[in-house]
Design an enzyme around this catalytic site. Structure first.
Site, PDB file in Angstrom:
ATOM      1  N   GLU A  30       0.799  -1.216   0.000  1.00 14.29           N
ATOM      2  CA  GLU A  30       0.000   0.000   0.000  1.00 14.29           C
ATOM      3  C   GLU A  30       0.843   1.284   0.000  1.00 14.29           C
ATOM      4  OE1 GLU A  30      -3.075   0.271  -0.511  1.00 14.29           O
ATOM      5  OE2 GLU A  30      -3.739  -1.805  -0.282  1.00 14.29           O
ATOM      6  N   SER A  71     -41.051 -23.060 -21.379  1.00 14.78           N
ATOM      7  CA  SER A  71     -41.939 -22.376 -22.332  1.00 14.78           C
ATOM      8  C   SER A  71     -42.087 -20.884 -22.067  1.00 14.78           C
ATOM      9  CB  SER A  71     -43.324 -23.027 -22.312  1.00 14.78           C
ATOM     10  OG  SER A  71     -43.265 -24.344 -22.816  1.00 14.78           O
TER      11      SER A  71
END
Length: 906
Positions: free
Chosen positions: A114, A402
């Protein structure tokens, strides 16, 4: 020209001239270079002054630093459509650790990835900025960030994550100020306690206990490296969720620690070779310590919050766990409560547990017009055991069955082929290009049928034919435009033939609802969304606008909506989803098992893995999935189980529409409504003689409606009147004419009857035209014969005629009557004498003599011949066969009426 005394003088003169010109050129070039340098300096100085001034201005607008910003947890609030807070996140699972308790191994890992020069800069590290660029090039993206650890604390605690010059300037200025007010160790302590570590974890001490079950001092090198790398992308680098990405990030941290001399190469390699799951606490589903992905101290609706956080994950530099946001959402708390109650209050009988697995359901409810998500049903019991578990509305993807037919097959056919709802499609045996023969759900083929009927009965073959006739390319693209995200690797760049009946692609209720809503919204697709805006701590805000696009013509949308309303009619496949009085449209969907799966797992042929129902009104759209969460190839839905998805849809839609005015779908001008004759191909208009059961009202795109009328059913012949009868009433001197008439069942024309009369064989004249089956004729002439002709008339057609006649006997004068009476008296006396005479005299009388009364009334026979007038021939037996007895009590017979007597011959 100059004169030279010698050639040498000339050469010297020319030489001097060249030297002079050369010196002039050098002087000119030197002058340009100086101007460029001066210009650069001036521009640079101006830029520096301008940049400095701009930086100073931005810095002056920066917020003030407050100690509580760096100490207190920053909570994000999530609000519903009413502005009420229903969830708070970011305030849980945070255990503070002081700097003195942080071991060097952990600090070295954090600073290596960092901010390696943390203890050397004053909040902003210009050298590190250059180094980060080089590291990302040589070590790979993410090797090193440009922001210092101090800047990250400022960003997490004070500023918004907005990427702008103003924000970066303020971040640098405030980082410098923070460095002036706090010691380095205090700033490092702020960072490791405030940072987010995924799964609702804040602070590195809590993360150590959550992921590895140990305190910071007991972490191993590879574990410390993983925790140090997590904050850059917490959810992406989560080892439970994405172990491969987590390993890549961990290894980058280890290499950076080695590069900065914090660990040896041997230690680095040994840690890199360690499995990413080594030492991780088991947090799988069913374990003693399941994952908790949502930190929410006040969350009423976890399933909806889940969707909100997923949506925020797609935004750059917005972290709800760290940024202290106010998130305004589309949640309707009433609708959310209805959805959750439907799934959990026991009002619906769900399929029974199978193999110790509970049947599950997922629900998405949208605003049809805007695509705003109003409610999410994450599953039965969602949130009871885990705060952010598997969401069956969004995380579960299954084949649609469907339910895909309106989206992939029929809507594109209307859009691209201008099909009407009366389009004829033949339901018949069919084979895919690979030779496989699909079937219908009932194993039958019904022959030619309209698209409307095919959709209502969910026929498979007709759907496949529609998809293939439209073209797989256009159908596939149409589905993508409706928001479905899928790959087409099985059949090239298009969806396979089996996709027409739901074989692919897999989807979830969110995509399904978004697609169906476009039908109810006049063809406009709005991306389903849960967030309307985000407010940041500094008072700024971000308005979020969902994708909106016209994906089909309004004619396509309306015609599909109208057909899908029929799916919910009695006798159709979606009848159990209907709500009385509510204009609903929708479609069911059921998936099937391959034959080998059925046989291998002893699943009955009518067992199904999934059941869907998706539908909409002009107000709301809902999609429901039902099935088993695990062991899908062993746990199946029976035919009765599959109805439950319709029950869920019905109860939710009934609840959310209560008290809400819901207009029906409005037919656009681009659509016309026409009554057609079924079975005609090309479609033809119904004729006036088409039977009602062969008619249907269908929709056509304006300009494509049929103009020719079917001649299948022709006009029936107009029947002639029957049972024509004429009777004379001597009391009032009228003739009562009656007849019967019947029409063909397909003949609905209005019929009238023309009545003609001829008297004594004279010329026929019209008596009347009537719609009644009878007529009274007055002022009848005595002694005349009336011949009546009755003809049925409808439009321009005339039937054959019916005829009858009647003779009205003339009245005799009084003398003739007296004479007849005297004769009658004599005959009676003679009869009396004969009764007293010897028996042998009686034997002389022949049978029938004197037995007839000779009386009668004129009467028609109804067959076109004259009625018997009461006269009796010698061959006849009894005279009463001639007619009824005349009225002998009247003083004067009516005009034209017989007195009832008849001449009697002896």
């Amino acid at each position: 020209m100059a004169d030279y005394k010698s050639r040498e003088e000339k050469r010297n003169a020319q030489k001097n001239a060249r030297t002079k010109n050369k010196n002039k050129s050098k002087g000119k070039k030197g002058s340009i270079f100086k101007k460029v340098l001066i210009t650069i300096f001036i521009v640079g100085l101006a830029g520096l002054l301008f940049g400095g001034g701009l930086f100073a201005y931005y810095a002056s607008q920066a917020p003030e630093l407050n100690e509580e910003d760096f100490v207190d947890p920053i909570t994000t609030e999530i609000k519903d459509v009413n502005g009420d807070v229903f969830a708070r996140i970011g305030a849980e699972n945070r255990e503070f650790v002081s700097y003195d308790e942080i071991p060097p191994l952990v600090e070295n890992a954090v600073l290596a990835i960092e901010d390696n020069r943390f203890y050397e800069h004053q909040g902003v590290d210009f050298f590190r900025l250059v180094g980060a660029v080089l590291a990302n090039i040589t070590e790979g993206f993410g090797a090193e960030g440009a922001s210092t650890l101090t800047q990250q604390v400022i960003k997490q605690s004070v500023l918004t994550p907005e990427k702008s010059l103003e924000r970066k300037a303020q971040e640098a200025w405030l980082a410098y100020q923070l460095e002036q007010d706090y010691e380095k160790e205090e700033i490092f302590e702020m960072y490791v306690n405030k940072i987010y570590y995924s799964d609702s974890i804040y602070g590195i001490r809590t993360a150590s206990q959550y992921y590895y079950g140990v305190d910071l001092s007991d972490l191993e090198l590879h574990q410390a490296a993983l925790l140090a790398g997590l904050p850059q992308r917490p959810n992406a680098y989560n080892p439970y969720e994405n172990p491969d990405l987590a390993k890549e990030r961990r290894d980058i941290v280890l290499r950076q620690m080695n590069n900065h001399g914090k660990i040896s190469e041997e230690e680095m390699n040994q840690a890199i070779d360690t499995d990413i799951t080594e030492g991780l606490v088991d947090r799988s589903e069913g374990s003693e310590n399941p994952r908790q992905q949502l930190a929410a101290e006040e969350s009423k609706y976890d399933a909806f919050v889940d969707v909100v956080l997923d949506e925020i994950d797609e935004l750059e530099d917005v972290n709800p766990y760290e940024d202290g946001l106010t998130i305004n959402t589309t949640l309707d708390p009433n609708a959310q409560t209805i959805v959750e109650n439907t799934l959990n209050d026991g009002s619906i009988q769900f399929p029974a547990d199978m193999n110790e697995v509970m049947a599950q359901a997922g629900v998405t409810l949208l605003d049809t017009e805007t695509g705003a998500i109003r409610a999410i049903g994450g599953g039965r019991g969602y949130g009871d055991e885990v705060q952010r578990g598997f969401n069956y509305a969004t995380d579960q993807t299954r084949q649609p069955g469907s339910a895909i037919k309106p989206l992939l097959d029929y809507a594109p056919a209307i859009e691209y082929l201008d099909w009407s709802t009366a389009q004829t499609i033949v339901d018949e045996p069919y084979e895919y290009s690979n030779g496989f023969a699909p079937n219908n759900y009932d194993g039958q083929f019904k022959g030619p049928m309209t698209m409307r009927d095919a959709l209502a009965d969910s026929r498979n073959i007709t759907a496949i034919k529609a998809y293939m006739e439209v073209g797989q390319e256009q159908g596939t693209e149409f589905l993508r435009d409706l928001g479905w995200d899928f790959n087409t690797e099985n059949c090239g760049d298009v969806l396979c033939e089996s996709a027409a009946i739901g074989g692919e692609p897999e989807t979830n209720t969110l995509e399904m609802a978004g697609a169906y809503a476009a039908f109810g919204n006049n063809g406009v697709y709005n991306e389903p969304h849960s967030i309307t805006s985000i407010e940041f701590r500094d008072g700024s805000s971000m308005e979020l606008e969902a994708e909106s696009e016209v994906v089909m013509k309004d004619s396509t949308a309306y015609m599909m909506s109208d057909m899908l309303k029929d799916v919910l009619n009695d006798g159709s496949t979606g009848e159990l989803a209907q709500v009385n009085g509510l204009p609903l449209a929708g479609k069911s969907g059921t998936t099937n098992y391959p034959a080998d799966v059925l046989s291998a797992n002893n699943i009955p042929s009518n067992g199904a893995p999934d059941s869907w129902f998706a539908g909409f009104t002009t107000q709301y759209t809902a999609a429901v999935w039902l099935g088993y969460a695990a062991d899908q190839n062993q746990n199946y839905l029976s035919p009765q189980d599959r109805w439950v998805s319709q029950y869920i849809f019905r109860d939710i839609m009934r609840g959310v529409h209560e008290g809400v005015e819901t207009p029906d779908f409005e037919k656009p001008d681009s659509v016309v409504e026409v009554e057609i004759e079924k079975g005609t191909s090309p479609v033809q208009l119904a004729s006036e003689y088409t039977p009602d059961d062969q008619k249907s009202v269908e929709l056509f795109i304006r300009g494509t409606e049929p103009t020719s009328v079917s001649e299948e059913y022709v006009v029936p012949d107009l029947q002639a009147p029957s049972n024509l009868s004429a009777e004379y009433n001597d009391e009032n001197g009228t003739i009562q004419l009656t007849w019967d008439h019947s029409q063909d069942e397909n003949d609905d024309r209005d019929v009238e009857f023309e009545v003609l009369v001829s008297i004594d064989g004279g010329e026929e004249r019209e008596l009347a035209v009537t719609s009644q089956n009878g007529l009274n004729i007055e002022q009848v002439q005595e002694g005349s014969t009336y011949t009546f002709t009755v003809t049925a008339i409808a439009d321009d057609e005339r039937s054959s005629s019916a005829n009858t006649n009647i003779e009205i006997v003339r009245s005799e004068d009084e003398d003739q009557q007296n004479e007849e009476e005297e004769n009658t008296d004599e005959e009676q006396n003679e009869e009396e004498n004969q009764e007293e005479a010897p028996e042998e005299n009686q034997d002389e009388q022949t049978p029938g003599e004197g037995e007839g009364n000779g009386e009668g009334q004129g009467q028609g026979n109804g067959n076109g011949e004259s009625g018997n007038n009461g006269e009796q021939s010698p061959e006849e037996g009894t005279g009463d066969e001639g007619g009824n007895t005349g009225d002998e009590t009247s003083d004067e017979p009516a005009e034209g009426a017989s007195d009832g007597s008849a001449d009697s011959e002896e």
